[in-house]
Design an enzyme around this catalytic site. Structure first.
Site, PDB file in Angstrom:
ATOM      1  N   GLU A 129       0.860  -1.189   0.000  1.00 49.86           N
ATOM      2  CA  GLU A 129       0.000   0.000   0.000  1.00 49.86           C
ATOM      3  C   GLU A 129       0.891   1.231   0.000  1.00 49.86           C
ATOM      4  O   GLU A 129       2.118   1.115   0.070  1.00 49.86           O
ATOM      5  CB  GLU A 129      -0.954  -0.018   1.203  1.00 49.86           C
ATOM      6  CG  GLU A 129      -2.000  -1.119   1.093  1.00 49.86           C
ATOM      7  CD  GLU A 129      -2.940  -1.193   2.292  1.00 49.86           C
ATOM      8  OE1 GLU A 129      -2.862  -0.325   3.175  1.00 49.86           O
ATOM      9  OE2 GLU A 129      -3.724  -2.137   2.346  1.00 49.86           O
ATOM     10  N   HIS A 250      -8.514   9.457   3.517  1.00 47.39           N
ATOM     11  CA  HIS A 250      -8.247   8.403   2.539  1.00 47.39           C
ATOM     12  C   HIS A 250      -8.560   8.982   1.166  1.00 47.39           C
ATOM     13  O   HIS A 250      -9.630   9.562   0.974  1.00 47.39           O
ATOM     14  CB  HIS A 250      -9.123   7.177   2.812  1.00 47.39           C
ATOM     15  CG  HIS A 250      -8.630   5.956   2.115  1.00 47.39           C
ATOM     16  ND1 HIS A 250      -8.690   5.812   0.750  1.00 47.39           N
ATOM     17  CD2 HIS A 250      -8.024   4.837   2.581  1.00 47.39           C
ATOM     18  CE1 HIS A 250      -8.158   4.649   0.413  1.00 47.39           C
ATOM     19  NE2 HIS A 250      -7.750   4.037   1.506  1.00 47.39           N
ATOM     20  N   ARG A 299      -0.347   8.596   1.921  1.00 48.73           N
ATOM     21  CA  ARG A 299      -1.744   8.999   1.749  1.00 48.73           C
ATOM     22  C   ARG A 299      -1.973  10.505   1.834  1.00 48.73           C
ATOM     23  O   ARG A 299      -2.826  11.047   1.153  1.00 48.73           O
ATOM     24  CB  ARG A 299      -2.537   8.302   2.846  1.00 48.73           C
ATOM     25  CG  ARG A 299      -3.825   7.772   2.394  1.00 48.73           C
ATOM     26  CD  ARG A 299      -4.373   6.891   3.456  1.00 48.73           C
ATOM     27  NE  ARG A 299      -4.177   5.500   3.131  1.00 48.73           N
ATOM     28  CZ  ARG A 299      -4.532   4.505   3.936  1.00 48.73           C
ATOM     29  NH1 ARG A 299      -5.069   4.765   5.117  1.00 48.73           N
ATOM     30  NH2 ARG A 299      -4.349   3.264   3.570  1.00 48.73           N
ATOM     31  N   HIS A 360     -10.589   9.508   7.433  1.00 55.09           N
ATOM     32  CA  HIS A 360     -10.386   8.059   7.542  1.00 55.09           C
ATOM     33  C   HIS A 360      -9.783   7.635   8.872  1.00 55.09           C
ATOM     34  O   HIS A 360     -10.228   6.658   9.474  1.00 55.09           O
ATOM     35  CB  HIS A 360      -9.476   7.628   6.397  1.00 55.09           C
ATOM     36  CG  HIS A 360      -9.204   6.159   6.321  1.00 55.09           C
ATOM     37  ND1 HIS A 360     -10.202   5.221   6.171  1.00 55.09           N
ATOM     38  CD2 HIS A 360      -8.039   5.463   6.373  1.00 55.09           C
ATOM     39  CE1 HIS A 360      -9.670   4.006   6.125  1.00 55.09           C
ATOM     40  NE2 HIS A 360      -8.352   4.130   6.259  1.00 55.09           N
ATOM     41  N   ARG A 395      -0.303   8.594   9.224  1.00 52.21           N
ATOM     42  CA  ARG A 395      -0.124   7.157   9.432  1.00 52.21           C
ATOM     43  C   ARG A 395       0.285   6.444   8.145  1.00 52.21           C
ATOM     44  O   ARG A 395      -0.292   6.687   7.079  1.00 52.21           O
ATOM     45  CB  ARG A 395      -1.447   6.566   9.919  1.00 52.21           C
ATOM     46  CG  ARG A 395      -1.439   5.070  10.101  1.00 52.21           C
ATOM     47  CD  ARG A 395      -2.796   4.627  10.546  1.00 52.21           C
ATOM     48  NE  ARG A 395      -3.787   4.895   9.531  1.00 52.21           N
ATOM     49  CZ  ARG A 395      -4.366   3.966   8.778  1.00 52.21           C
ATOM     50  NH1 ARG A 395      -4.051   2.707   8.949  1.00 52.21           N
ATOM     51  NH2 ARG A 395      -5.262   4.291   7.890  1.00 52.21           N
TER      52      ARG A 395
HETATM   53  C1  SIN Z   1      -7.211   0.731   2.762  1.00 49.90           C
HETATM   54  O1  SIN Z   1      -7.528  -0.433   2.590  1.00 49.90           O
HETATM   55  O2  SIN Z   1      -6.932   1.491   1.851  1.00 49.90           O
HETATM   56  C2  SIN Z   1      -7.156   1.239   4.154  1.00 49.90           C
HETATM   57  C3  SIN Z   1      -6.062   0.609   4.880  1.00 49.90           C
HETATM   58  C4  SIN Z   1      -5.660   1.467   6.026  1.00 49.90           C
HETATM   59  O3  SIN Z   1      -6.294   2.482   6.285  1.00 49.90           O
HETATM   60  O4  SIN Z   1      -4.648   1.156   6.645  1.00 49.90           O
END
Ligand code: SIN
Length: 547
Positions: A129, A250, A299, A360, A395
């Site tokens: 991610e 998010h 993010r 988020h 985060r």
């Molecule tokens: C996501 O699945 O994009 C969220 C994961 C997260 O917030 O750590």
């Protein structure tokens, strides 16, 4: 000027008392794991949750849990990625503890029966991610990781016979003459939100695991109950809170129309981890050239880029294009997301999905260490409600359930070994609550003024809205939640105004750069006269080891 914050709720009189070693409040990953491990250690535990067991934020998590498990990965890389995402405000010793103990937390989950997705060799499958330099996210059910964590831990809790009070709200902490937390006033919540059967849980330790406060915004990925109750309760008990200005947005929640409010469906970052890209209405890639990691930038960078694009163009949303991943892959890897998109009339296999940023994750919360200790003896905080410094100013994706589990294990071990002394509880003072009719106005004002992009004039306007909030005539669940949201919004406005720079997920259009003098954290506590005192905390660092 800071709007007044409720110093206590107008509590109903207790009609019963009951004693237990530890009270855990909240039933996401952190609360469940704390209670499970305390039960294993032979402590008596009562778990209080305002809804149904496991109905909190964890159950909605799609992405997964970050941990160094891959052959090409190393703890130092996970530390480094976390510190870079945290934009200079992470507590490095806490980050090192998190990274070191994350694989053990995953092993715990497996031992408790979690069914994680596996690779061809039968090991937990790893994905990537935003902000991660290696594949290190374990997941379950494709995009249903949180649901599997919740299922596993709730089953473990039931198997141990832990006493669970569902539909029960924590109102205020009870304290001893020296200020130690020695209990909790709670009440049952009726179907209509009315409070019944108020009573006192007398205890040696209260562990808050109540999650975050996404519902302080008009649109959020968080479920209805994410109203900051634990943060507000801790403040009222005398605890310090920190980093409240850092709310992570998010970048990709499903756009459901201009006026959509409340919880919005997430389109996991893991979709970009598998190769999807953000594009504008003409198909131009938004993140190419904006950051070396492009669509997998941290993010805060992606959300700020999308928000700036929306502001500059007047567009209502951007698009996430995953069409090249193919129908078979999307349906197998992301079954929940595909279903949510199709329910909204969009097929991700054949067309780009309209998305916008939405609130988020709360990087801030009750100032605590990774063992859950807060500034108030007897009061502990684990998971999203806590601010341990692991998340810093932003985060790193999928570090949060991992943090919740690591902190839960440590807090349970601490309380198993050494329970604080008991002490008589004083009758709490009587305060006031915010009327629930104020809630939509608060969340609209927070979204307008303290969203991805902020400035001083907007934050001052938010403070004025909060000042005008009406006082509730009756204390019910809606008033408890409205009061918590009002408290969170007041601290958010205060901290975001004070921090005259841009860093991590705090972006000021009137102070667009990070400033070295702001490499400090802001901590707040209530003063006896109902005001808010602020102090600046130095950031604990160790030298960053080159990759
Ligand atoms: C996501 O699945 O994009 C969220 C994961 C997260 O917030 O750590």
């Amino acid at each position: 000027m800071t709007p007044a914050v409720a110093p206590a709720l107008p509590l109903p009189v207790a009609t019963w008392t009951r004693s237990t070693d530890v009270v855990v409040v909240g039933s996401g990953a952190a609360g469940l794991m704390t209670a499970v491990r305390l039960a294993d250690a032979g402590r008596s535990v009562v778990l209080v949750t305002k809804g149904e067991l496991g109905a909190g934020c964890t159950a909605w998590a799609q992405g997964g849990l970050a941990a160094v498990l891959g052959d090409d990965d190393a703890a130092e890389l996970h530390v480094r990625d976390t510190l870079i995402a945290g934009a200079g405000l992470c507590d490095e010793p806490a980050v090192r503890t998190l990274v070191g103990e994350a694989p053990g937390a995953i092993a715990d989950l497996l031992e408790l029966g979690a069914q994680l997705d596996r690779d061809a060799a039968g090991r937990p499958a790893l994905t990537r991610e935003g902000g991660h330099s290696r594949d290190r996210i374990v997941h379950a059910g494709g995009d249903a990781s949180g649901a599997e964590v919740t299922r596993t831990l709730a089953a473990a809790l039931r198997a141990r016979g832990v006493d669970v009070l569902e539909h029960t709200v924590a109102l205020d902490a009870l304290t001893s003459v020296s200020g130690r937390v020695t209990g909790l006033r709670v009440a049952a919540v009726g179907d209509d939100g009315a409070l019944t059967r108020p009573g006192d849980l007398l205890t040696r330790a209260v562990v808050l695991a109540t999650g975050g406060y996404g519902q302080v915004y008009a649109a959020t990925s968080n479920p209805e109950g994410a109203t900051g109750d634990g943060l507000a309760l801790a403040l009222r008990a005398g605890a310090e809170v920190a980093d409240v200005e850092f709310v992570q947005f998010h970048p990709t929640v499903l756009w459901l129309g201009a006026g959509a409010r409340g919880q919005q469906a997430l389109v996991s970052e893991a979709v970009r981890g598998e190769g999807a890209v953000l594009v504008d209405g003409s198909g131009r890639r938004l993140m190419a050239g904006a950051h070396p990691l492009a669509d997998l930038a941290p993010r805060d960078v992606v959300s700020a880029t999308v928000a700036a694009h929306l502001r500059a163009t007047g567009a209502a949303h951007v698009f996430l294009d995953a069409t090249h991943l193919g129908r078979e892959f999307l349906e197998r890897r992301f079954p929940g997301i595909v279903a949510a998109c199709r329910a909204a009339g969009v097929d991700p296999a054949t067309e780009p999905v309209p998305v916008v940023p939405a609130a988020h994750y709360a990087c801030g919360g009750v100032l605590a260490d990774l063992d859950g200790r807060t500034s108030v003896p007897g009061l502990y905080a684990v998971g999203e409600v806590a601010c341990t410094g692991v998340q810093g100013a932003n985060r790193l994706a999928s570090n949060s359930i991992t943090e919740g589990l690591v902190a839960a294990r440590r807090c349970a071990a601490l309380l198993a070994a050494d329970l604080p002394p008991s002490a008589p509880a004083l009758e709490p003072g009587r305060g006031w609550a915010v009327d629930a009719t104020a809630r939509p106005g608060i969340s609209t004002a927070v979204s307008r003024s303290a969203g991805v992009l902020r400035d001083d004039a907007g934050l001052a306007a938010l403070a004025a809205v909060l000042d005008a909030a009406p006082v509730a005539g009756t204390l019910d669940l809606a008033a408890v939640e409205a009061t918590a949201l009002h408290t969170v919004a007041a601290l958010l406005a205060l901290a975001a105004r004070e921090r005259t720079e841009s860093r991590g997920c705090h972006r000021r259009t009137d102070a667009p750069e990070p400033r070295p003098e702001w490499a400090v954290r802001l901590a707040h506590r209530l003063t006896p006269d109902g005001g808010v005192a602020t102090r600046r905390l130095p950031v604990r660092t160790e030298e960053l080891v080159p990759a």
